[in-house]
Design a protein around this motif. Structure first.
Motif, PDB file in Angstrom:
ATOM      1  N   ASP A  40      -0.362 105.547  -9.890  1.00 31.95           N
ATOM      2  CA  ASP A  40       0.190 106.769 -10.736  1.00 31.95           C
ATOM      3  C   ASP A  40       1.081 107.687  -9.860  1.00 31.95           C
ATOM      4  O   ASP A  40       2.049 108.119 -10.338  1.00 31.95           O
ATOM      5  CB  ASP A  40      -0.799 107.151 -11.684  1.00 31.95           C
ATOM      6  CG  ASP A  40      -2.002 107.830 -10.558  1.00 31.95           C
ATOM      7  OD1 ASP A  40      -2.111 107.292  -9.319  1.00 31.95           O
ATOM      8  OD2 ASP A  40      -2.756 108.508 -11.078  1.00 31.95           O
ATOM      9  N   MET A  43       4.432 106.398  -9.036  1.00 38.18           N
ATOM     10  CA  MET A  43       5.452 106.339 -10.298  1.00 38.18           C
ATOM     11  C   MET A  43       6.043 107.844 -10.339  1.00 38.18           C
ATOM     12  O   MET A  43       6.948 108.001 -10.481  1.00 38.18           O
ATOM     13  CB  MET A  43       4.758 105.835 -11.379  1.00 38.18           C
ATOM     14  CG  MET A  43       4.361 104.375 -11.554  1.00 38.18           C
ATOM     15  SD  MET A  43       5.964 103.463 -11.399  1.00 38.18           S
ATOM     16  CE  MET A  43       6.089 102.788  -9.785  1.00 38.18           C
ATOM     17  N   LEU A  46       8.478 108.529  -7.748  1.00 40.24           N
ATOM     18  CA  LEU A  46       9.789 108.080  -8.109  1.00 40.24           C
ATOM     19  C   LEU A  46      10.615 108.655  -9.422  1.00 40.24           C
ATOM     20  O   LEU A  46      11.554 108.970  -9.248  1.00 40.24           O
ATOM     21  CB  LEU A  46       9.696 106.184  -8.817  1.00 40.24           C
ATOM     22  CG  LEU A  46       9.222 105.462  -7.584  1.00 40.24           C
ATOM     23  CD1 LEU A  46       8.866 104.192  -8.243  1.00 40.24           C
ATOM     24  CD2 LEU A  46      10.489 105.171  -6.669  1.00 40.24           C
ATOM     25  N   ALA A  47       9.599 109.156 -10.236  1.00 35.68           N
ATOM     26  CA  ALA A  47       9.942 110.046 -11.211  1.00 35.68           C
ATOM     27  C   ALA A  47      10.609 111.318 -10.681  1.00 35.68           C
ATOM     28  O   ALA A  47      11.703 111.855 -11.186  1.00 35.68           O
ATOM     29  CB  ALA A  47       9.043 110.480 -12.372  1.00 35.68           C
ATOM     30  N   SER A  50      14.105 110.873  -8.937  1.00 31.96           N
ATOM     31  CA  SER A  50      15.084 110.340 -10.413  1.00 31.96           C
ATOM     32  C   SER A  50      15.665 111.757 -10.724  1.00 31.96           C
ATOM     33  O   SER A  50      16.558 112.105 -10.788  1.00 31.96           O
ATOM     34  CB  SER A  50      14.513 109.510 -11.207  1.00 31.96           C
ATOM     35  OG  SER A  50      15.523 109.371 -12.280  1.00 31.96           O
ATOM     36  N   ILE A  95      15.701 107.408 -16.607  1.00 30.55           N
ATOM     37  CA  ILE A  95      14.728 106.691 -15.998  1.00 30.55           C
ATOM     38  C   ILE A  95      13.714 107.590 -15.662  1.00 30.55           C
ATOM     39  O   ILE A  95      12.318 107.212 -15.500  1.00 30.55           O
ATOM     40  CB  ILE A  95      15.570 106.315 -14.641  1.00 30.55           C
ATOM     41  CG1 ILE A  95      16.669 105.293 -14.720  1.00 30.55           C
ATOM     42  CG2 ILE A  95      14.719 105.898 -13.382  1.00 30.55           C
ATOM     43  CD1 ILE A  95      17.486 104.803 -13.870  1.00 30.55           C
ATOM     44  N   SER A  96      13.924 108.725 -15.083  1.00 27.24           N
ATOM     45  CA  SER A  96      12.912 110.030 -14.893  1.00 27.24           C
ATOM     46  C   SER A  96      11.711 109.904 -16.185  1.00 27.24           C
ATOM     47  O   SER A  96      10.607 110.054 -15.971  1.00 27.24           O
ATOM     48  CB  SER A  96      13.652 111.358 -14.644  1.00 27.24           C
ATOM     49  OG  SER A  96      12.447 112.097 -14.373  1.00 27.24           O
ATOM     50  N   TYR A  98      10.972 107.952 -18.310  1.00 25.63           N
ATOM     51  CA  TYR A  98      10.183 106.742 -18.497  1.00 25.63           C
ATOM     52  C   TYR A  98       9.268 106.739 -17.514  1.00 25.63           C
ATOM     53  O   TYR A  98       7.916 106.400 -17.717  1.00 25.63           O
ATOM     54  CB  TYR A  98      10.935 105.471 -18.529  1.00 25.63           C
ATOM     55  CG  TYR A  98      10.295 104.179 -18.688  1.00 25.63           C
ATOM     56  CD1 TYR A  98       9.508 104.068 -19.838  1.00 25.63           C
ATOM     57  CD2 TYR A  98      10.134 103.171 -17.374  1.00 25.63           C
ATOM     58  CE1 TYR A  98       8.641 102.714 -19.950  1.00 25.63           C
ATOM     59  CE2 TYR A  98       9.534 102.036 -17.688  1.00 25.63           C
ATOM     60  CZ  TYR A  98       8.803 101.968 -18.801  1.00 25.63           C
ATOM     61  OH  TYR A  98       8.037 100.710 -19.156  1.00 25.63           O
ATOM     62  N   LEU A  99       9.472 107.000 -16.186  1.00 26.04           N
ATOM     63  CA  LEU A  99       8.617 106.785 -15.010  1.00 26.04           C
ATOM     64  C   LEU A  99       7.641 107.833 -15.280  1.00 26.04           C
ATOM     65  O   LEU A  99       6.399 107.555 -14.733  1.00 26.04           O
ATOM     66  CB  LEU A  99       9.265 107.124 -13.761  1.00 26.04           C
ATOM     67  CG  LEU A  99      10.307 105.799 -13.332  1.00 26.04           C
ATOM     68  CD1 LEU A  99      11.105 106.374 -12.016  1.00 26.04           C
ATOM     69  CD2 LEU A  99       9.651 104.597 -12.921  1.00 26.04           C
ATOM     70  N   VAL A 102       4.949 106.304 -17.537  1.00 30.59           N
ATOM     71  CA  VAL A 102       4.275 105.164 -16.645  1.00 30.59           C
ATOM     72  C   VAL A 102       3.222 105.727 -15.734  1.00 30.59           C
ATOM     73  O   VAL A 102       2.267 105.257 -15.657  1.00 30.59           O
ATOM     74  CB  VAL A 102       5.391 104.235 -15.784  1.00 30.59           C
ATOM     75  CG1 VAL A 102       4.581 103.234 -15.030  1.00 30.59           C
ATOM     76  CG2 VAL A 102       6.284 103.522 -16.652  1.00 30.59           C
ATOM     77  N   SER A 103       3.521 106.948 -15.332  1.00 34.81           N
ATOM     78  CA  SER A 103       2.707 107.714 -14.326  1.00 34.81           C
ATOM     79  C   SER A 103       1.325 107.884 -14.903  1.00 34.81           C
ATOM     80  O   SER A 103       0.106 107.768 -14.457  1.00 34.81           O
ATOM     81  CB  SER A 103       3.025 108.714 -13.399  1.00 34.81           C
ATOM     82  OG  SER A 103       2.375 109.332 -12.777  1.00 34.81           O
TER      83      SER A 103
END
Length: 282
Positions: A40, A43, A46-47, A50, A95-96, A98-99, A102-103
């Motif tokens: 998490d 993720m 990465l978010a 982005s 993208i941000s 969604y990530l 996911v986190s």
């Protein structure tokens, strides 16, 4: 809603700083305090990457290329660059967003044991992956050829899809975002904690921390409200309020989901302030 380009630019800069501070504290807690970084957290990083790209693009585009600022006088070349940055920013936003979900989902997997709850999370992530992919492709291939979206000022031949189709795609994606915020932030944590053996006070505190990220739903609702007013013209200054709420939504999601991990740091600081000699990293 009154819109001020200067105020929105300042807010974007402040949000970027807060996002970086929030993710730095999250990583400090996980690595420095707990010594355990997990999926998490990756993720979330990465978010943040982005979102940072989105934020920087927006700041540059608004200051120099007329994006979301109808009062800024720009040349056709600048307008073309501005539209290209709008397209890239839209993809980075999707993208941000969604990530971040996911986190949050990966965080819930640590405490969720019921199959129904886990399958619900898996279903949300799968639907989100599909909708995010569709929305990204729809944004990139809105015009044919692709470069016609930003090269319209140069008289290039081409055409773009109807604004109604783009609006429909964004409304569906925004609806998924809203449902995910409420489900992952409030519903599933509430169901998990309901049957736990914790004291009621502890349950409320944990539920509040896990549900903190759902505050982004407020910005999502505001974006949904303004989506029907979406327009596409030859100007990069289109849809300034939608752009603003999109940036606010992504930033709040990252900040609030990170804040839910700060409890160990707050506890250590509280013990330190009361005279405990226990090292912070122990």
């Amino acid at each position: 809603m009154a819109y001020s380009p200067t105020a929105c630019l300042v807010v974007t800069i402040v949000l970027q700083v807060l996002v970086l501070v929030a993710i730095a504290l999250r990583l400090y807690v996980r690595v420095g305090v707990k010594g355990n970084i997990a999926a998490d957290d990756y993720m979330a990083v990465l978010a943040t990457a982005s979102y940072t790209g989105l934020s920087i693009l927006y700041i540059i585009a608004m200051a120099n290329y007329g994006v979301a600022d109808p009062e800024l006088r720009i040349s056709e070349e600048q307008a073309s660059t501005g539209l290209l940055l709008v397209l890239i920013g839209e993809v980075l936003y999707l993208i941000s967003t969604y990530l971040v979900k996911v986190s949050v989902a990966f965080t819930l997997f640590r405490i969720v044991t019921a199959k129904a709850h886990r399958y619900t999370i898996y279903t949300l992530l799968l639907i989100g992956a599909i909708l995010t992919t569709i929305a990204c492709f729809w944004a990139v291939f809105l015009c044919k050829p692709v470069n016609h979206f930003w090269d319209r000022f140069r008289g290039t031949a081409g055409s773009c899809k109807s604004i109604r189709t783009l609006m429909a795609v964004h409304l569906v994606q925004a609806s998924w975002t809203l449902i995910s915020d409420l489900t992952l932030g409030l519903v599933i944590p509430g169901l998990v904690l309901w049957d736990s053996l914790m004291e009621r006070r502890t349950k409320i505190l944990v539920w509040f921390l896990l549900g903190f990220g759902s505050l982004a739903a407020i910005a999502t609702i505001m974006r949904i409200v303004y989506l029907p007013s979406m327009t596409i013209t030859d100007s990069p200054a289109d849809n300034p309020i939608i752009v603003f709420w999109s940036i606010l939504e992504a930033a709040i999601g990252i900040i609030c989901s990170a804040a839910a991990t700060w409890r160990p740091l707050v506890s250590r600081l509280r013990r330190s302030s009361t005279g405990s000699c226990q090292p912070l990293g122990s």
